[in-house]
Design a protein around this motif. Structure first.
Motif, PDB file in Angstrom:
ATOM      1  N   THR A  62       0.836  -1.206   0.000  1.00 53.32           N
ATOM      2  CA  THR A  62       0.000   0.000   0.000  1.00 53.32           C
ATOM      3  C   THR A  62       0.867   1.251   0.000  1.00 53.32           C
ATOM      4  OG1 THR A  62      -1.792  -1.142   1.124  1.00 53.32           O
ATOM      5  CG2 THR A  62      -1.768   1.248   1.283  1.00 53.32           C
ATOM      6  N   ASP A  73      -5.976  -0.938  -4.877  1.00 51.82           N
ATOM      7  CA  ASP A  73      -5.480  -1.496  -3.617  1.00 51.82           C
ATOM      8  C   ASP A  73      -6.462  -2.529  -3.075  1.00 51.82           C
ATOM      9  OD1 ASP A  73      -4.117  -2.084  -1.341  1.00 51.82           O
ATOM     10  OD2 ASP A  73      -4.138  -0.051  -0.517  1.00 51.82           O
ATOM     11  N   GLU A  74      -6.177  -3.784  -3.270  1.00 50.85           N
ATOM     12  CA  GLU A  74      -7.018  -4.895  -2.806  1.00 50.85           C
ATOM     13  C   GLU A  74      -8.496  -4.625  -3.051  1.00 50.85           C
ATOM     14  OE1 GLU A  74      -5.865  -7.029   0.487  1.00 50.85           O
ATOM     15  OE2 GLU A  74      -3.940  -6.040   0.764  1.00 50.85           O
TER      16      GLU A  74
HETATM   17 MG    MG Z   1      -2.318  -2.542   2.197  1.00 53.97          MG
END
Ligand code: MG
Ligand code: ATP
Lengths: 352, 269
Positions: free
Chosen positions: A43, A158-159
């Protein structure tokens, strides 16, 4: 020169080092996945690319121009969050129109583009709905559509799929891949799920403690993990110790001819480390050319398509085996069994 | 128990109790209406005839009611606007930069809720006399802003707490600069809380008496202060008249809130 060039990026939060001199080059139109365990810095790298995290040192180049200090709103990168972060007071159409209004496009052009984007992400029937009236998968589509609407140079994710259930996740993976092909936009995708990474990526960058420890295509990474960490992280490989002496390999006390993959210069000799995939070990039957060895069963657990059997070899190493249910049905903890593997499935790790 | 008795127990008893409770809350308030219509010039029920003379005296500038109403209105409006603006700025800042500093500041800001007003008043008198702010518009407005801020911060903070802080990042990644993020993303989402905060701040100032009594004397007479002194001097039925007017205004506001607002809300969704 690559499209996006990240050079020795460093970022520390107090004593925690989130990025430890990361280098990464991404080509235009590529789908690159940042894969790694929790807290490994994925991240942080993505937010540095987006411009929300200021790295302590290092540079980020886009098309050769230094953008390290450019504000996020001037970078023209799309960003998709795990929780979607849709504007709750705006309808689906207005969420997608937001980046276009900010850019002061004229009305007709906005309307046309919003239509186009909603068709692209399959939301044409839901234009007037508010985000809270949508399912998780639909919200996800809005978030992706909104981030693609203004024609970003790069889409950062991000995910984005981790909150979705398994079936929806598979569908969204295919959807993302299609979007990537149709738009030609460069995708940088963060996940800690290796199957997700394999399914979509052109290249995967594996993270460990703020470093990229291996980068390559999904098959390459799967076949040739560069380190003990990568081998263990991908697919729950068995990491085993063995003895090498020139032409012979000694594994679990069984001597066999040295497999061709072995390279004395890279892998060392004497005590070495090898890896074997759980699905490459058979229980019971012995294929021609395979070496067999007896083991003690420690645990059997059902994992859906097959059984995961944990066994202990005669030299005390723990081994995880993925076996068809039929072969594992008779096994109880404490009983003995015969396992077999082909020498060619043994992978060797570089000396560390 | 017979079905009839049970019906009474289940249906009528709760109803009766509920209405009695409401009556207990509301009837004392309603008493001011007949008192306002008395023809005598002391507080009494209108036994000898109805008169509107006390309402008339409200509109009479020299009786002092009208100036005090305007004074209170001005101070309440001013302090409500300032308190809402400052509170919104603080609450949004604390929301964006979550951390240790905002939470410490928050406790300091909320302290007027905890410190008893009378103690606060004693402190303010000393400070304002040093700064020559006693008995001035500015002095009273500042105090009311300080007293109103805790409620405004709480009201605005409550609506912010339902908002995902990453909306700011989302908006910026889509190309919005900070003023646009504020105007197009944050403000529309916290508008109800902000309006509630502004109304609360207005009310705090409108009926603040304790601190105002200490820091004003002759020049600045707010409505609560005027009511206070008129009770202390002679019990003027104009008091009941002003109470009636405020009651009617409150009821009108409530009715508007229930009808017009609901219709607007329906149209919006
Ligand atoms: Mg992360
Ligand atoms: N704002 C922050 N303040 C302090 N430490 C932080 C902050 N953000 C990240 N870190 C630390 O930096 C390291 C890397 O965090 P990062 O969020 O990049 O990990 P990640 O790979 O995205 O993990 P996950 O898969 O759990 O999301 C972690 O040790 C984390 O604790």
């Amino acid at each position: 020169m690559a499209f996006l060039d990240i050079r020795t990026l460093r970022k520390a939060y107090g004593s925690a080092i989130a990025l430890d001199g990361v280098d990464l080059s991404i080509n235009e139109g590529e789908f690159v996945t940042l894969l790694g365990p929790s807290g490994s810095g994925k991240t942080t790298l993505l937010m540095s690319i987006a411009g929300f995290t200021r790295p302590d040192s290092g540079t980020i180049l886009l098309d050769g121009a230094d953008i390290t200090g450019v504000d996020p709103e001037d970078r023209n990168f799309g960003l998709v969050f795990q929780g979607y972060a849709l504007f709750p007071h705006l309808s689906v159409a207005n969420n997608i129109a937001f980046p276009l209004r900010v850019r002061k496009w004229d009305k007709a052009r906005i309307a046309a583009r919003v239509d186009e984007v909603m068709k692209l992400v399959g939301l044409d029937k839901l234009a007037a709905r508010k985000p809270r009236e949508l399912s998780g998968g639909q919200q996800q589509r809005v978030a992706i559509g909104r981030a693609l609407a203004f024609g970003p140079k790069i889409l950062l994710l991000d995910e984005p799929l981790s909150a979705l259930d398994r079936k929806l996740r598979d569908a969204m993976q295919r959807e993302l891949k299609r979007l990537h092909q149709e738009t030609g936009v460069t995708f940088v995708f963060v996940t800690h799920d290796q199957e997700e990474a394999y399914a979509m990526s052109d290249r995967i960058a594996v993270f460990q403690n703020g470093n990229i420890v291996q980068i390559g295509g999904p098959r390459e990474i799967y076949r040739a993990p560069a380190s003990r960490f990568v081998a263990g992280f991908l697919g729950g490989n068995n990491i085993l110790s063995a003895q090498a002496d020139g032409a012979q390999l000694d594994l679990f006390g069984i001597r066999m001819p040295m497999p061709a993959a072995y390279d004395r210069m890279r892998h060392g000799d004497g005590a070495i480390t090898v890896w074997v995939r759980p699905e490459d070990i058979t229980l019971g039957d012995v294929a021609p050319g395979a070496v067999s060895f007896s083991v003690t069963v420690a645990d059997v657990s059902f994992v859906g398509t097959s059984e995961r059997v944990t066994v202990i070899t005669t030299d005390g190493q723990e081994l995880s085996v993925l076996a068809p249910s039929a072969a594992a049905r008779e096994l109880t903890p404490g009983s003995t069994a015969t396992c077999a593997l082909l020498p060619s499935v043994i992978g060797f790790l570089a000396r560390e | 128990m017979s079905p009839r008795l049970r019906r009474i127990g289940e249906r009528w008893l709760p109803w009766t109790l509920a209405w009695l409770l409401l009556a207990f809350l509301f009837v004392p308030v309603l008493v001011v209406v007949p008192v306002a219509l008395t023809a005598k010039d002391y507080l009494s029920l209108p036994t000898t005839g109805i008169s509107f003379q006390h309402f008339a005296s409200l509109a009479d500038w020299r009786a002092g009611w009208l100036p005090s109403i305007l004074t209170s209105l001005g101070i309440a409006l001013g302090s409500s606007i300032v308190a809402t603006g400052v509170s919104a700025a603080f609450a949004i800042g604390a929301w964006v930069y979550a951390g240790r500093w905002p939470s410490t500041l928050r406790i300091i800001l909320l302290s007027p809720l905890i410190v008893p007003p009378i103690i606060y008043a004693v402190g303010m008198v000393r400070l304002w006399s040093k700064l020559s702010l006693l008995d001035s518009w500015l002095g009273v407005t500042i105090v009311h802003v300080i007293l109103a801020m805790p409620l405004a911060v709480l009201a605005i903070g409550a609506s912010l707490s339902n908002l995902d802080p990453r909306l700011v990042q989302a908006a910026r990644s889509l190309g919005a600069r900070p003023p646009t993020v504020f105007g197009r993303v944050i403000l529309p989402n916290i508008l109800p809380g902000t309006i509630a905060g502004a109304i609360l701040a207005f009310i705090v100032s409108w009926d603040e008496i304790t601190v105002t009594l200490f820091i004003t004397s002759r020049r600045l007479v707010t409505l609560p202060r005027k009511i206070w002194t008129s009770i202390a001097d002679a019990v003027d039925p104009a008091l009941a008249a002003i109470a009636t007017v405020m009651l009617v205004i409150t009821i009108i506001c409530l009715l508007l809130r229930m009808t017009v607002w609901e219709r607007l809300a329906q149209r919006r969704s």
